[in-house]
Enzyme design. Sequence first.
Site, PDB file in Angstrom:
ATOM      1  N   GLY A   1       0.883  -1.102   0.225  1.00  0.00           N
ATOM      2  CA  GLY A   1      -0.378   0.367   0.194  1.00  0.00           C
ATOM      3  C   GLY A   1       0.834   0.886  -0.243  1.00  0.00           C
ATOM      4  O   GLY A   1       2.110   0.938  -0.224  1.00  0.00           O
ATOM      5  N   SER A   2       0.448   2.617   0.229  1.00  0.00           N
ATOM      6  CA  SER A   2       0.876   3.353   0.474  1.00  0.00           C
ATOM      7  C   SER A   2       2.642   3.682   0.999  1.00  0.00           C
ATOM      8  O   SER A   2       1.984   2.958   2.193  1.00  0.00           O
ATOM      9  CB  SER A   2      -0.116   4.867   0.863  1.00  0.00           C
ATOM     10  OG  SER A   2      -0.010   5.136   2.252  1.00  0.00           O
ATOM     11  N   THR A   3       2.781   4.461   1.439  1.00  0.00           N
ATOM     12  CA  THR A   3       4.112   4.602   1.796  1.00  0.00           C
ATOM     13  C   THR A   3       3.813   5.234   3.391  1.00  0.00           C
ATOM     14  O   THR A   3       3.810   4.901   4.646  1.00  0.00           O
ATOM     15  CB  THR A   3       5.373   5.433   1.030  1.00  0.00           C
ATOM     16  OG1 THR A   3       5.420   5.119   0.709  1.00  0.00           O
ATOM     17  CG2 THR A   3       6.792   6.173   2.157  1.00  0.00           C
TER      18      THR A   3
ATOM     19  N   ALA B   1       1.256   4.613   4.995  1.00  0.00           N
ATOM     20  CA  ALA B   1       0.275   3.843   5.856  1.00  0.00           C
ATOM     21  C   ALA B   1       1.361   2.794   6.104  1.00  0.00           C
ATOM     22  O   ALA B   1       1.392   2.295   7.324  1.00  0.00           O
ATOM     23  CB  ALA B   1      -0.568   2.820   5.453  1.00  0.00           C
ATOM     24  N   GLY B   2       2.234   2.747   5.557  1.00  0.00           N
ATOM     25  CA  GLY B   2       3.942   1.869   5.546  1.00  0.00           C
ATOM     26  C   GLY B   2       4.305   2.120   6.664  1.00  0.00           C
ATOM     27  O   GLY B   2       5.261   1.333   7.155  1.00  0.00           O
TER      28      GLY B   2
ATOM     29  N   GLU C   1       5.892  -3.478   1.336  1.00  0.00           N
ATOM     30  CA  GLU C   1       5.995  -3.345  -0.249  1.00  0.00           C
ATOM     31  C   GLU C   1       5.226  -1.576  -0.199  1.00  0.00           C
ATOM     32  O   GLU C   1       4.198  -1.724  -0.402  1.00  0.00           O
ATOM     33  CB  GLU C   1       5.355  -4.341  -1.210  1.00  0.00           C
ATOM     34  CG  GLU C   1       5.786  -3.835  -2.842  1.00  0.00           C
ATOM     35  CD  GLU C   1       4.885  -2.812  -3.670  1.00  0.00           C
ATOM     36  OE1 GLU C   1       4.983  -1.921  -3.729  1.00  0.00           O
ATOM     37  OE2 GLU C   1       3.749  -4.165  -4.306  1.00  0.00           O
TER      38      GLU C   1
ATOM     39  N   GLU D   1       3.768  10.244  -5.422  1.00  0.00           N
ATOM     40  CA  GLU D   1       3.404   9.609  -6.561  1.00  0.00           C
ATOM     41  C   GLU D   1       2.435   9.844  -6.488  1.00  0.00           C
ATOM     42  O   GLU D   1       1.595  10.307  -5.873  1.00  0.00           O
ATOM     43  CB  GLU D   1       3.518   8.286  -5.869  1.00  0.00           C
ATOM     44  CG  GLU D   1       3.070   7.117  -6.092  1.00  0.00           C
ATOM     45  CD  GLU D   1       2.830   5.649  -5.650  1.00  0.00           C
ATOM     46  OE1 GLU D   1       3.029   4.821  -5.801  1.00  0.00           O
ATOM     47  OE2 GLU D   1       2.612   5.381  -4.156  1.00  0.00           O
TER      48      GLU D   1
END
Length: 478
Positions: free
Chosen positions: A229-231, A233-234, A251, A384
């Site tokens: 998912g998104s950076t 959230a990561g 990822e 992004e």
Amino acid sequence: MNVNHLFIGGKWTAPAGGDTIAVTSASTGEYLGSAPAGVEMDVDHAVQAARSAFDAPGGWPNWEPERRAAAMMRLAEALDAGSETMARTVSAQNGMPISTAELYEGQVPAMLLRYYAGLAADASREERRVGLPQGTTVVRREPIGVVAAIMTWNFPQTMAFFKIAPALAAGCTLVLKPAPQTVLDPALLADAIETAGFPEGVINIVPGGPEVGAYLVSHPGVDKVSFTGSTAAGRRIAAACAALLRPVTLELGGKSAAVILDDADLDAHTEQLFMAGLINNGQTCYASTRILAPRSRYPEIVELYTAMARGAVVGDALDHATQIGPLVSAEQRDRVEGYIRKGRSEGARLTTGGGRPAGLDRGWFVEPTIFADVENSSTIAQEEIFGPVLTITPYDGEDEAVRLANDSAYGLAGTVWTSDLDRGARVARRIRTGTVGLNGYVPDLTSPYGGRKASGLGRELGPEGLQAYQELQSIFHP
């Protein structure tokens, strides 16, 4: 397609809460169906089911590898039988052109199951080593345990099986949390799991929003987290796992560069250029959305991309003629349109697109958009966008091309375009990113895939993807 139950413990189970997640067509905005919105009690139930399937004597990790592989092959067959329905269901939800969905969502999950079934059957779990300075050690690879797999909406089944297939092969059990935008296709997956005769609790599915995901990530019954998912959230998931000392694979986002060298034969690779930059309507983390063009051929390359975007067939995702479908939601369209406004305000030159396509008044469409004369430091070159928007930046010489490619917070993928593959490989080796394609890009299912920097931690796919779901034990004797 209204799903009324959750798939937990090998059974369709009534949800603990009463809320549902409604899904609309990305192409028309019309209602497609709904699924239960999981709550914390559902997560508890699912984790317990996975825990029991892992911990029970004779449970999934204790099956002989060949027996696990056979079950995985049965699941692959069940997915093959329903691949057309799966592809259409995904396409309707997230706007992926049906031709792309048939290839990725319809075929890749079964490919991964068969690949990892082969690794599971062939791999030895123990290795004997001569010790230094003395003795002998048996090094064992054991399944890591219960896996929380948090899934994304852009390639929901493909990315799910980046996790499911190696985890199953390793002997792990899973709790899957699908993204709210794509909660209908997991019901088809659950049907396939039933058809394949999987043991109860090996794979459990609880749809929900970020709160449910956060609860699952920190659940005491979970041994590993895998997230796509998104950076942003990561980073939150990484922080939660760091506090728990819990293994995590992330990822995340990308802003990959397409380095076009001065000897590239672009006419021979037009289709590959399109797919590398605009696959799945630009809703692809590895897409080469930053075009770096040699100044000696800059006008030609700008015209090529402009013509490519103008000529793309934009339409209903379920139409096989469609090359660019809608974005997943109105919110995502608003986000992409915000970046287009930002690009204009920062002085980039819009060569085509920038609006909503005529005649497509329903659904969440944005025209394929090309910005030229883009400074690499600008917002649209650094952040992004996740839509059909490409930027083109000129460079002078290979060293500057490499510097621009590396001048990014991200490092997931990239491409190099050249008539000399040896030269292309030399340039690729200088780009600080997880994967690079020469004259095209398709993730290789047998090789490690993942990012550097803000694009994530760890690797999926290949034997390395299997190792991510194993932990090591050394047994030494003198």
